[in-house]
Design a protein around this motif. Structure first.
Motif, PDB file in Angstrom:
ATOM      1  N   SER A   1       1.696   6.116  20.357  1.00  0.00           N
ATOM      2  CA  SER A   1       2.764   5.645  19.479  1.00  0.00           C
ATOM      3  C   SER A   1       3.543   6.851  18.960  1.00  0.00           C
ATOM      4  O   SER A   1       3.025   7.963  18.872  1.00  0.00           O
ATOM      5  N   THR A   2       4.794   6.614  18.625  1.00  0.00           N
ATOM      6  CA  THR A   2       5.596   7.623  17.933  1.00  0.00           C
ATOM      7  C   THR A   2       5.204   7.623  16.467  1.00  0.00           C
ATOM      8  O   THR A   2       5.066   6.560  15.855  1.00  0.00           O
ATOM      9  N   ILE A   3       4.999   8.805  15.902  1.00  0.00           N
ATOM     10  CA  ILE A   3       4.690   8.923  14.473  1.00  0.00           C
ATOM     11  C   ILE A   3       5.944   9.398  13.749  1.00  0.00           C
ATOM     12  O   ILE A   3       6.450  10.492  14.012  1.00  0.00           O
ATOM     13  N   LEU A   4       6.442   8.565  12.837  1.00  0.00           N
ATOM     14  CA  LEU A   4       7.669   8.837  12.099  1.00  0.00           C
ATOM     15  C   LEU A   4       7.342   8.989  10.617  1.00  0.00           C
ATOM     16  O   LEU A   4       6.877   8.047   9.977  1.00  0.00           O
ATOM     17  N   ASP A   5       7.592  10.159  10.080  1.00  0.00           N
ATOM     18  CA  ASP A   5       7.356  10.425   8.663  1.00  0.00           C
ATOM     19  C   ASP A   5       8.648  10.173   7.894  1.00  0.00           C
ATOM     20  O   ASP A   5       9.638  10.892   8.070  1.00  0.00           O
ATOM     21  N   ILE A   6       8.628   9.149   7.047  1.00  0.00           N
ATOM     22  CA  ILE A   6       9.786   8.857   6.200  1.00  0.00           C
ATOM     23  C   ILE A   6       9.383   8.918   4.728  1.00  0.00           C
ATOM     24  O   ILE A   6       9.935   8.216   3.881  1.00  0.00           O
ATOM     25  N   SER A   7       8.393   9.774   4.437  1.00  0.00           N
ATOM     26  CA  SER A   7       7.919   9.920   3.063  1.00  0.00           C
ATOM     27  C   SER A   7       8.815  10.847   2.245  1.00  0.00           C
ATOM     28  O   SER A   7       8.709  10.886   1.015  1.00  0.00           O
ATOM     29  N   GLN A   8       9.691  11.591   2.911  1.00  0.00           N
ATOM     30  CA  GLN A   8      10.624  12.494   2.239  1.00  0.00           C
ATOM     31  C   GLN A   8      12.060  12.017   2.483  1.00  0.00           C
ATOM     32  O   GLN A   8      12.292  11.060   3.215  1.00  0.00           O
TER      33      GLN A   8
ATOM     34  N   TYR B   1       0.797  -1.219   0.000  1.00  0.00           N
ATOM     35  CA  TYR B   1       0.000   0.000   0.000  1.00  0.00           C
ATOM     36  C   TYR B   1       0.837   1.280   0.000  1.00  0.00           C
ATOM     37  O   TYR B   1       0.305   2.360   0.236  1.00  0.00           O
ATOM     38  N   SER B   2       2.124   1.155  -0.284  1.00  0.00           N
ATOM     39  CA  SER B   2       2.989   2.337  -0.296  1.00  0.00           C
ATOM     40  C   SER B   2       3.867   2.349  -1.541  1.00  0.00           C
ATOM     41  O   SER B   2       3.918   1.376  -2.298  1.00  0.00           O
ATOM     42  N   SER B   3       4.553   3.453  -1.741  1.00  0.00           N
ATOM     43  CA  SER B   3       5.501   3.566  -2.852  1.00  0.00           C
ATOM     44  C   SER B   3       6.732   4.322  -2.364  1.00  0.00           C
ATOM     45  O   SER B   3       6.725   4.910  -1.282  1.00  0.00           O
TER      46      SER B   3
ATOM     47  N   TYR C   1      -4.520  12.952   0.460  1.00  0.00           N
ATOM     48  CA  TYR C   1      -3.094  13.284   0.530  1.00  0.00           C
ATOM     49  C   TYR C   1      -2.279  12.243  -0.232  1.00  0.00           C
ATOM     50  O   TYR C   1      -2.783  11.167  -0.571  1.00  0.00           O
ATOM     51  N   ASP C   2      -1.014  12.525  -0.466  1.00  0.00           N
ATOM     52  CA  ASP C   2      -0.179  11.570  -1.202  1.00  0.00           C
ATOM     53  C   ASP C   2       0.592  10.644  -0.268  1.00  0.00           C
ATOM     54  O   ASP C   2       1.453   9.886  -0.707  1.00  0.00           O
ATOM     55  N   THR C   3       0.293  10.702   1.027  1.00  0.00           N
ATOM     56  CA  THR C   3       0.952   9.832   2.002  1.00  0.00           C
ATOM     57  C   THR C   3      -0.093   9.009   2.756  1.00  0.00           C
ATOM     58  O   THR C   3      -1.285   9.296   2.712  1.00  0.00           O
TER      59      THR C   3
ATOM     60  N   THR D   1       4.119   4.440  14.385  1.00  0.00           N
ATOM     61  CA  THR D   1       3.351   4.696  13.167  1.00  0.00           C
ATOM     62  C   THR D   1       4.314   5.246  12.127  1.00  0.00           C
ATOM     63  O   THR D   1       5.045   6.198  12.397  1.00  0.00           O
ATOM     64  N   ILE D   2       4.321   4.629  10.943  1.00  0.00           N
ATOM     65  CA  ILE D   2       5.241   5.017   9.873  1.00  0.00           C
ATOM     66  C   ILE D   2       4.446   5.685   8.752  1.00  0.00           C
ATOM     67  O   ILE D   2       3.467   5.121   8.260  1.00  0.00           O
ATOM     68  N   ILE D   3       4.877   6.881   8.349  1.00  0.00           N
ATOM     69  CA  ILE D   3       4.258   7.600   7.233  1.00  0.00           C
ATOM     70  C   ILE D   3       5.106   7.397   5.983  1.00  0.00           C
ATOM     71  O   ILE D   3       6.311   7.666   5.988  1.00  0.00           O
TER      72      ILE D   3
END
Length: 198
Positions: free
Chosen positions: A165-172, A63-65, A101-103, A84-86
């Motif tokens: 939970s910790t939310i970690l954005d790794i989309s960038q 479900y991701s790219s 959104y794109d994430t 939580t991973i973005i």
């Protein structure tokens, strides 16, 4: 206290289940009417996206790219667990999940009963069991007073921590912690040195 929980989900309905952090309202993520129902229960603004609760690394990939090369290392170090991973969403993620959104966020709860349901019925949404804007759902009696006649089933567990939970954005290219929860930046870097932060 054991619940009346049915370990199956009907269309357009939700169940209250514990995670290792707080209680969540779980429903079928790919069922638009079920997601709508949870938005209504929580009085949640529609521009506030939902996470996908999945049960495996492969489902995150499905479900991701644009997954970073260290994604599997991150998964193995912290999931299932309070992270939580973005990531960038792909075309399989419907707009009613990520609000266009794109994430998209991914969560793999470690609570065995909840993980069992995700494995059987997933992917699921599972936002915290509270009215939007109020404190995350941690007191079972309060949750039942709010949602008892509006959900299919429920499961109590006094062992939940009540910590987010910790939310970690790794989309960038650079990672960002959007919410500091149980897992710290230091723990993330120790397990995955490839992470770089703004």
């Amino acid at each position: 206290m054991m619940s009346q929980l049915r370990i199956e989900l009907e269309e357009k309905r939700a169940v209250v289940l514990p995670t290792e952090t707080v209680y969540g309202l779980f429903a079928k993520a790919l069922d638009e009417e079920a997601v709508d129902y949870v938005y209504q229960l929580k009085k949640r603004p529609r521009d506030k996206a939902m996470n996908l609760n999945v049960s495996s690394f492969d489902e995150i990939v499905d479900y991701s790219s644009h997954q970073p090369t260290f994604l599997k290392k991150l998964y193995d170090a912290f999931l299932p667990g309070p992270l939580t991973i973005i990531l960038k969403a792909n075309s399989r993620v419907p707009a009613w999940i990520n609000s266009g959104y794109d994430t998209v966020g991914f969560r793999v709860p470690s609570h065995p009963k909840t993980l069992e349901l995700i494995q059987k019925e997933g992917p699921l949404i599972g936002p915290s069991a509270n009215i939007s804007g109020k404190k995350s759902g941690t007191v079972f009696e309060d949750i039942m007073a709010e949602f008892d006649h509006q959900v299919l089933g429920y499961e109590d567990d006094p062992a939940i921590t009540g910590k987010d939970s910790t939310i970690l954005d790794i989309s960038q290219e650079k990672a960002r912690i959007l919410r500091q929860g149980m897992i710290t930046k230091e723990q993330l870097l120790e397990a995955v040195p490839e992470l770089t932060f703004d």
